[in-house]
Scaffold this motif. Structure first.
Motif, PDB file in Angstrom:
ATOM      1  N   HIS A 111       0.857  -1.242  -0.004  1.00  0.00           N
ATOM      2  CA  HIS A 111      -0.164   0.129  -0.090  1.00  0.00           C
ATOM      3  C   HIS A 111       1.042   1.257   0.168  1.00  0.00           C
ATOM      4  O   HIS A 111       1.921   1.246   0.814  1.00  0.00           O
ATOM      5  N   LEU A 112       0.619   2.251  -0.470  1.00  0.00           N
ATOM      6  CA  LEU A 112       1.105   3.573  -0.774  1.00  0.00           C
ATOM      7  C   LEU A 112       0.412   4.366   0.215  1.00  0.00           C
ATOM      8  O   LEU A 112      -0.738   4.889  -0.078  1.00  0.00           O
ATOM      9  N   VAL A 113       0.778   4.787   1.296  1.00  0.00           N
ATOM     10  CA  VAL A 113       0.162   5.765   2.332  1.00  0.00           C
ATOM     11  C   VAL A 113       0.488   6.952   2.496  1.00  0.00           C
ATOM     12  O   VAL A 113       1.732   7.051   2.891  1.00  0.00           O
ATOM     13  N   PRO A 114      -0.094   7.959   1.803  1.00  0.00           N
ATOM     14  CA  PRO A 114       0.403   9.203   2.097  1.00  0.00           C
ATOM     15  C   PRO A 114       0.986   9.732   3.488  1.00  0.00           C
ATOM     16  O   PRO A 114       0.310   9.285   4.597  1.00  0.00           O
ATOM     17  N   VAL A 115       2.132  10.211   3.670  1.00  0.00           N
ATOM     18  CA  VAL A 115       2.795  10.554   4.834  1.00  0.00           C
ATOM     19  C   VAL A 115       2.118  11.651   5.444  1.00  0.00           C
ATOM     20  O   VAL A 115       1.572  12.508   5.120  1.00  0.00           O
ATOM     21  N   ARG A 116       2.364  11.440   6.853  1.00  0.00           N
ATOM     22  CA  ARG A 116       1.738  12.260   7.823  1.00  0.00           C
ATOM     23  C   ARG A 116       2.792  12.651   8.805  1.00  0.00           C
ATOM     24  O   ARG A 116       3.315  11.515   9.429  1.00  0.00           O
ATOM     25  N   ALA A 117       3.280  13.852   8.838  1.00  0.00           N
ATOM     26  CA  ALA A 117       4.578  13.964   9.745  1.00  0.00           C
ATOM     27  C   ALA A 117       4.494  13.660  11.142  1.00  0.00           C
ATOM     28  O   ALA A 117       5.228  13.064  11.802  1.00  0.00           O
ATOM     29  N   GLY A 118       3.145  13.985  11.846  1.00  0.00           N
ATOM     30  CA  GLY A 118       2.992  13.652  13.112  1.00  0.00           C
ATOM     31  C   GLY A 118       3.131  11.999  13.535  1.00  0.00           C
ATOM     32  O   GLY A 118       3.405  11.912  14.517  1.00  0.00           O
ATOM     33  N   ARG A 119       2.658  11.246  12.497  1.00  0.00           N
ATOM     34  CA  ARG A 119       2.947   9.899  12.640  1.00  0.00           C
ATOM     35  C   ARG A 119       4.130   9.275  11.942  1.00  0.00           C
ATOM     36  O   ARG A 119       4.582   8.423  12.577  1.00  0.00           O
ATOM     37  N   ASP A 120       4.766  10.087  11.034  1.00  0.00           N
ATOM     38  CA  ASP A 120       5.708   9.317  10.467  1.00  0.00           C
ATOM     39  C   ASP A 120       7.345   9.950  10.248  1.00  0.00           C
ATOM     40  O   ASP A 120       8.026   9.363  10.113  1.00  0.00           O
ATOM     41  N   LEU A 121       7.129  11.073  10.931  1.00  0.00           N
ATOM     42  CA  LEU A 121       8.356  12.050  10.982  1.00  0.00           C
ATOM     43  C   LEU A 121       9.451  11.252  11.612  1.00  0.00           C
ATOM     44  O   LEU A 121      10.574  11.080  10.899  1.00  0.00           O
ATOM     45  N   ALA A 122       9.426  10.857  12.841  1.00  0.00           N
ATOM     46  CA  ALA A 122      10.513   9.864  13.564  1.00  0.00           C
ATOM     47  C   ALA A 122      10.962   8.878  12.678  1.00  0.00           C
ATOM     48  O   ALA A 122      12.337   8.735  12.664  1.00  0.00           O
ATOM     49  N   LEU A 123      10.119   7.868  12.225  1.00  0.00           N
ATOM     50  CA  LEU A 123      10.688   6.993  11.316  1.00  0.00           C
ATOM     51  C   LEU A 123      11.492   7.333   9.957  1.00  0.00           C
ATOM     52  O   LEU A 123      12.533   6.663   9.773  1.00  0.00           O
ATOM     53  N   LEU A 124      10.907   8.161   9.337  1.00  0.00           N
ATOM     54  CA  LEU A 124      11.532   8.747   8.097  1.00  0.00           C
ATOM     55  C   LEU A 124      12.932   9.489   8.584  1.00  0.00           C
ATOM     56  O   LEU A 124      13.906   9.284   7.992  1.00  0.00           O
ATOM     57  N   HIS A 125      13.053   9.999  10.028  1.00  0.00           N
ATOM     58  CA  HIS A 125      14.124  10.777  10.321  1.00  0.00           C
ATOM     59  C   HIS A 125      15.148   9.639  10.624  1.00  0.00           C
ATOM     60  O   HIS A 125      16.654   9.866  10.130  1.00  0.00           O
ATOM     61  N   ARG A 126      15.074   8.461  11.017  1.00  0.00           N
ATOM     62  CA  ARG A 126      15.915   7.593  11.264  1.00  0.00           C
ATOM     63  C   ARG A 126      16.318   6.810   9.871  1.00  0.00           C
ATOM     64  O   ARG A 126      17.564   6.811   9.704  1.00  0.00           O
ATOM     65  N   TRP A 127      15.472   6.907   8.932  1.00  0.00           N
ATOM     66  CA  TRP A 127      16.004   6.123   7.582  1.00  0.00           C
ATOM     67  C   TRP A 127      16.817   7.145   7.020  1.00  0.00           C
ATOM     68  O   TRP A 127      17.976   6.847   6.380  1.00  0.00           O
ATOM     69  N   MET A 128      16.592   8.403   6.923  1.00  0.00           N
ATOM     70  CA  MET A 128      17.336   9.494   6.515  1.00  0.00           C
ATOM     71  C   MET A 128      18.807   9.490   7.014  1.00  0.00           C
ATOM     72  O   MET A 128      19.808  10.098   6.237  1.00  0.00           O
ATOM     73  N   ASN A 129      18.905   9.326   8.312  1.00  0.00           N
ATOM     74  CA  ASN A 129      20.100   9.583   8.823  1.00  0.00           C
ATOM     75  C   ASN A 129      21.029   8.202   8.446  1.00  0.00           C
ATOM     76  O   ASN A 129      22.127   8.127   9.498  1.00  0.00           O
ATOM     77  N   ASP A 130      20.714   7.080   8.267  1.00  0.00           N
ATOM     78  CA  ASP A 130      21.378   6.085   7.593  1.00  0.00           C
ATOM     79  C   ASP A 130      22.603   6.613   6.702  1.00  0.00           C
ATOM     80  O   ASP A 130      22.183   7.083   6.037  1.00  0.00           O
ATOM     81  N   PRO A 131      23.638   6.371   6.932  1.00  0.00           N
ATOM     82  CA  PRO A 131      24.798   6.850   6.001  1.00  0.00           C
ATOM     83  C   PRO A 131      24.579   6.594   4.525  1.00  0.00           C
ATOM     84  O   PRO A 131      24.746   7.493   3.744  1.00  0.00           O
ATOM     85  N   ALA A 132      24.084   5.452   4.472  1.00  0.00           N
ATOM     86  CA  ALA A 132      24.113   5.030   3.027  1.00  0.00           C
ATOM     87  C   ALA A 132      22.712   5.733   2.377  1.00  0.00           C
ATOM     88  O   ALA A 132      22.830   5.923   1.314  1.00  0.00           O
TER      89      ALA A 132
END
Length: 280
Positions: A111-132
């Motif tokens: 499923h493609l679920v449109p992002v909601r920052a209040g729900r998803d920001l912490a997860l995306l932040h972790r992913w974006m801080n992966d060096p790769a």
């Protein structure tokens, strides 16, 4: 635009947009790499809100605009921290991505679920801080960096919709579905009306290097073609130097069209044509 990679399937590199408005600097594929600790992704489950939405036939996204219940500043229509939240009802330029429904793939139901920052920001932040991931997306740093990247899309006119890729109930990837013909990318190739671009990031290292990226790229590109009748082509622009990313697109049913010079990189323009979808 974001990068992708066949072995990477992990989509650690984002498909960098020519103007960096909604994608990573590196390209439109997902570049292989060592993403976030796999535990971050493998133990994630859909929130009760999303489970309820799926059960109610919402097709993978909610209809409301509010931040996740219990998140800081859970004011309807707002991010946690006061950034406006996106609504799937606002993306008319992309035929309402939030209502596209599931894509069935050999790896499971996506499923493609449109992002909601209040729900998803912490997860995306972790992913974006992966060096790769950071090497291509260039969104490492505090949460505010990712929040601002999302804000630019939510504050726009709906030409770019950030989504979580939820595979069999597990949030495991980040996508940006955008109107390539309305993006600055269109200045660098012979764009056609309704050309649709995709960026992909696969969050967990356990999901990379096993062909999953190619599987998901094919499924999402075909979902775009199915749900957007006016769109004849899905495009991507991985960094030309990222051979695994280019290979992932090729394995996912895209063809190599041309080399294009974009800000910060020389890219491989990859295209999945509606007319050739049954042949590639």
């Amino acid at each position: 635009m974001s990068p992708t990679d066949e072995s990477t399937d992990a989509g650690t590199a984002r498909a960098t947009r020519a103007d960096r408005g909604s994608g990573p600097r590196a390209g439109t594929g997902f570049d292989p790499g060592t993403g976030t600790d796999c535990e971050d992704t493998l133990e994630l489950r859909l929130s009760d809100e999303l489970i309820a939405l799926f059960a109610g036939g919402a097709g993978g996204t909610g209809s409301g605009d509010g931040a996740e219940e219990g998140a800081p500043d859970a004011t309807p229509g707002r991010f946690a921290h006061g950034v406006p939240d996106g609504s799937p009802d606002d993306d008319d330029l992309l035929d309402r991505v939030g209502g596209w429904g599931p894509a069935r793939t050999p790896a499971g139901v996506l499923h493609l679920v449109p992002v909601r920052a209040g729900r998803d920001l912490a997860l995306l932040h972790r992913w974006m801080n992966d060096p790769a991931v950071a090497e291509f997306w260039e969104l490492a740093g505090p949460e505010a960096v990712v929040e601002e990247h999302l804000r630019r899309q939510f504050d726009g006119d709906g030409r770019s919709v950030p989504c979580l890729g939820v595979l069999d109930g597990i949030p495991m990837s980040y996508w940006e579905i955008y109107r390539a013909d309305l993006d600055s990318l269109a200045r660098h190739y012979p764009a056609r009306p309704h050309d649709t671009g995709i960026h992909l990031l696969i969050g967990g290292v356990a999901d990379r290097g096993r062909g999953l990226g190619s599987t998901l790229l094919r499924a999402v590109a075909d979902l775009v073609l199915d749900k957007r009748p006016a769109c004849a082509r899905v495009v991507a622009e991985p960094d030309l130097r990222n051979t695994p990313s280019v290979s992932a697109f090729l394995s996912g049913g895209f063809r190599f069209s041309a080399e294009v010079d974009l800000p910060g990189k020389r890219a491989a323009l990859m295209i999945r044509d509606r007319a050739l979808r049954d042949l590639l």
